[in-house]
Design an enzyme around this catalytic site. Structure first.
Site, PDB file in Angstrom:
ATOM      1  N   LYS A  21       0.830  -1.213   0.000  1.00 49.89           N
ATOM      2  CA  LYS A  21       0.000   0.000   0.000  1.00 49.89           C
ATOM      3  C   LYS A  21       0.864   1.263   0.000  1.00 49.89           C
ATOM      4  O   LYS A  21       0.603   2.196  -0.756  1.00 49.89           O
ATOM      5  CB  LYS A  21      -0.924  -0.036   1.231  1.00 49.89           C
ATOM      6  CG  LYS A  21      -1.911   1.114   1.306  1.00 49.89           C
ATOM      7  CD  LYS A  21      -3.188   0.709   2.005  1.00 49.89           C
ATOM      8  CE  LYS A  21      -3.014   0.579   3.507  1.00 49.89           C
ATOM      9  NZ  LYS A  21      -2.850   1.889   4.182  1.00 49.89           N
ATOM     10  N   SER A  22       1.897   1.284   0.834  1.00 52.68           N
ATOM     11  CA  SER A  22       2.751   2.484   0.895  1.00 52.68           C
ATOM     12  C   SER A  22       3.396   2.754  -0.460  1.00 52.68           C
ATOM     13  O   SER A  22       3.425   3.894  -0.940  1.00 52.68           O
ATOM     14  CB  SER A  22       3.871   2.275   1.920  1.00 52.68           C
ATOM     15  OG  SER A  22       3.340   2.196   3.213  1.00 52.68           O
ATOM     16  N   GLN A 163       4.935   9.149   6.912  1.00 55.36           N
ATOM     17  CA  GLN A 163       3.996  10.003   6.179  1.00 55.36           C
ATOM     18  C   GLN A 163       4.423  11.461   6.258  1.00 55.36           C
ATOM     19  O   GLN A 163       4.392  12.189   5.260  1.00 55.36           O
ATOM     20  CB  GLN A 163       2.587   9.837   6.744  1.00 55.36           C
ATOM     21  CG  GLN A 163       1.998   8.464   6.452  1.00 55.36           C
ATOM     22  CD  GLN A 163       0.618   8.277   7.039  1.00 55.36           C
ATOM     23  OE1 GLN A 163       0.094   9.162   7.723  1.00 55.36           O
ATOM     24  NE2 GLN A 163       0.029   7.129   6.777  1.00 55.36           N
ATOM     25  N   ASP A 314       2.189  -0.993  11.874  1.00 62.79           N
ATOM     26  CA  ASP A 314       0.832  -1.409  11.500  1.00 62.79           C
ATOM     27  C   ASP A 314       0.513  -2.839  11.941  1.00 62.79           C
ATOM     28  O   ASP A 314      -0.594  -3.335  11.697  1.00 62.79           O
ATOM     29  CB  ASP A 314       0.646  -1.292   9.983  1.00 62.79           C
ATOM     30  CG  ASP A 314       0.648   0.167   9.537  1.00 62.79           C
ATOM     31  OD1 ASP A 314       0.262   1.036  10.338  1.00 62.79           O
ATOM     32  OD2 ASP A 314       1.055   0.427   8.395  1.00 62.79           O
ATOM     33  N   LYS A 341      -4.269   5.983  14.668  1.00 66.91           N
ATOM     34  CA  LYS A 341      -4.359   5.287  13.376  1.00 66.91           C
ATOM     35  C   LYS A 341      -5.819   5.307  12.904  1.00 66.91           C
ATOM     36  O   LYS A 341      -6.588   6.148  13.348  1.00 66.91           O
ATOM     37  CB  LYS A 341      -3.808   3.860  13.515  1.00 66.91           C
ATOM     38  CG  LYS A 341      -2.308   3.827  13.808  1.00 66.91           C
ATOM     39  CD  LYS A 341      -1.498   4.340  12.631  1.00 66.91           C
ATOM     40  CE  LYS A 341      -0.001   4.328  12.928  1.00 66.91           C
ATOM     41  NZ  LYS A 341       0.751   5.067  11.899  1.00 66.91           N
TER      42      LYS A 341
HETATM   43  C1  S3P Z   1       2.744   4.812   6.163  1.00 65.60           C
HETATM   44  C2  S3P Z   1       3.334   5.185   7.338  1.00 65.60           C
HETATM   45  C3  S3P Z   1       2.835   4.785   8.668  1.00 65.60           C
HETATM   46  C4  S3P Z   1       1.850   3.626   8.566  1.00 65.60           C
HETATM   47  C5  S3P Z   1       0.862   3.807   7.453  1.00 65.60           C
HETATM   48  C6  S3P Z   1       1.574   3.915   6.123  1.00 65.60           C
HETATM   49  C7  S3P Z   1       3.321   5.289   4.906  1.00 65.60           C
HETATM   50  O1  S3P Z   1       2.157   5.888   9.241  1.00 65.60           O
HETATM   51  O2  S3P Z   1       1.160   3.466   9.786  1.00 65.60           O
HETATM   52  O3  S3P Z   1      -0.031   2.715   7.393  1.00 65.60           O
HETATM   53  O4  S3P Z   1       2.954   4.767   3.822  1.00 65.60           O
HETATM   54  O5  S3P Z   1       4.149   6.210   4.954  1.00 65.60           O
HETATM   55  P1  S3P Z   1       2.943   7.021  10.089  1.00 65.60           P
HETATM   56  O6  S3P Z   1       3.797   7.786   9.148  1.00 65.60           O
HETATM   57  O7  S3P Z   1       1.838   7.887  10.654  1.00 65.60           O
HETATM   58  O8  S3P Z   1       3.703   6.275  11.126  1.00 65.60           O
END
Ligand code: S3P
Length: 436
Positions: A21-22, A163, A314, A341
């Site tokens: 997903k990321s 993020q 996650d 979250k």
């Molecule tokens: C993600 C970063 C994580 C993760 C999220 C996806 C990303 O969040 O929990 O599901 O794709 O950069 P945070 O940056 O808030 O830790």
């Protein structure tokens, strides 16, 4: 829609979970910023990522699926005042805020009830320092961005967040000057790797304390490229834990992303005695991937230290399920971010355990789970709270419980893993839908 998990026998088979997903969000956004045609193989076709694709189309970018590939024709983004609905997706919303601010366009962001409750100031504050003018509802969605030019900043991340780091990097692409980000605790580095794949020059230095300093010169144009998205380790986590906890299981999970910032769960499960073998290690889309052979057997409790949390941020709901099936008390620390979250995941995880007869205790940033190696009682009906990972973790718990476990409003599973139910069933999991 309610989904019911019934006590299941050993799982068997060879499965492939969907794309990461990321990486999928980033592939679309970077493709949209690049000049020319980017082709993406293995993109995650789930609600969250499709929202990002739709938002980019709203901004005038051509994004289409053709013959199993995704094609993005990047270039200038058009404002003004487009409304972007990001659904449940925190990653899509935060990364696009950064990218849109860097492009100097005016637009607004909204989302579903879960996303409207999540903090956005962590992104709008540093972007504001760069000169972006945001209006928020007390630091939450809806958020309006007024177009304008940005300048570089030096920013130290107050808490580990890929993020936030990524939003600043994407904004920095369009800012004047050299933006420097200090990350005291390293987080997933997909944006950095993909910026390089799109031809950007980014300097990365490790600090003696184990952190990283990133520097990006503004005004760089990205060049379109071809990408392959590996299988998502955060989705693989569900069949992985199911196979570990159901004695006699043997499951192969293909092509899983093994980026060290994403493999914390595998390390902890191995400490708990799980049999997880890495086979056919190779490189795909600039990342190491391998096939995981997972065997089921007894697990024992472990302690997860706060510094381990970012590499499995996650995965705590599903780790709690493994802990519930293990011998002894597992303690997890460094969980403060779970409070913000898709749901308050710490509270939701404790609630799913308690509803199924598993004793646990929690504080502001920790959780302790008393394992029921002899058999999890089960029998609970759990509310998913708009949180896909809570829904899936609950169902995996149900497979090794003595009585059926149900999840109410399981539709959120489609945000990251639309084929979760058929895929788990193909390996022998007893999952069924109830319309009652
Ligand atoms: C993600 C970063 C994580 C993760 C999220 C996806 C990303 O969040 O929990 O599901 O794709 O950069 P945070 O940056 O808030 O830790």
């Amino acid at each position: 829609m309610t989904i019911i998990a019934a006590p299941s026998g050993p799982l068997r088979g060879r499965i492939r979970v969907p794309g990461d997903k990321s990486i999928s969000h980033r592939a679309l956004i970077l493709g949209a910023l690049a000049e020319g045609e980017t082709l993406i193989r293995g993109l995650l076709e789930a609600d969250d990522v499709l929202r990002t694709a739709a938002a980019l189309r709203t901004l005038g970018v051509e994004v289409e699926r053709a013959e199993g590939l995704w094609r993005v024709l990047g270039g200038d983004w058009s404002g003004p005042e487009r409304q972007l609905y990001m659904g449940n997706s925190g990653t899509g919303a935060r990364l696009l805020m950064g990218a849109a601010a860097g492009q100097g366009i005016a637009c607004s962001f909204s989302g579903d009830a879960s996303l409207r409750g999540r903090p956005m100031a962590r992104v709008t504050d540093p972007l504001g320092e760069m000169g972006a003018a945001f209006e928020t509802r007390e630091g939450r969605l809806p958020v309006a961005l007024a177009g304008g030019t940005l300048h570089a900043i030096r920013y130290r991340l107050p808490k580990p967040s890929a993020q936030v780091k990524s939003a600043i990097l994407l904004a920095a692409l369009g800012a004047s000057g050299r933006t420097v980000i200090e990350e005291p605790v390293p987080t997933r580095d997909h944006t950095e790797r993909m910026l390089a794949a799109f031809g950007a020059s980014l300097s990365i230095k490790e600090t003696p304390e184990g952190g990283r300093i990133l520097a990006l010169e503004g005004g760089q144009r990205l060049a379109a490229t071809e990408l392959t998205v590996p299988a998502d380790p955060s989705s693989a986590a569900f069949p992985l834990v199911a196979a570990c906890t159901l004695a006699g299981s043997e499951v192969d999970i293909e092509g899983v992303l093994m980026n060290p910032r994403r493999t914390g769960l595998i390390s902890v499960l191995r400490r708990m005695g799980a049999s997880i073998e890495e086979r056919a290690s190779r490189t795909e889309g600039g990342e190491r991937v391998c096939d995981l052979r997972v065997g089921g057997g007894p697990l024992h409790a472990a302690k997860v230290r706060a510094e381990e949390a970012p590499d499995m941020i996650d995965e705590f709901p599903i780790l709690a399920v493994a802990a519930a099936c293990a011998e002894g008390t597992t303690r997890m620390e460094g969980l403060a971010e779970l409070r913000v979250k898709e749901s308050d995941r710490l509270a939701a995880t404790a609630a799913l355990l308690e509803a199924n007869g598993v004793a646990c205790r929690s504080g502001e940033d920790w959780l302790e789970v008393d394992g029921r190696a002899g058999g999890v009682p089960g029998g609970g009906l759990v509310e998913a709270r708009h949180d896909h990972r809570i829904a899936m973790a609950t169902l995996i718990l149900g497979l090794s419980a003595k009585r059926e476990v149900a999840v109410d409003e399981a539709g959120s599973i489609a945000t990251s893993f639309p084929d979760f139910v058929p895929l788990m069933r193909s390996a022998g999991a007893e999952l069924s839908q109830s319309t009652a």
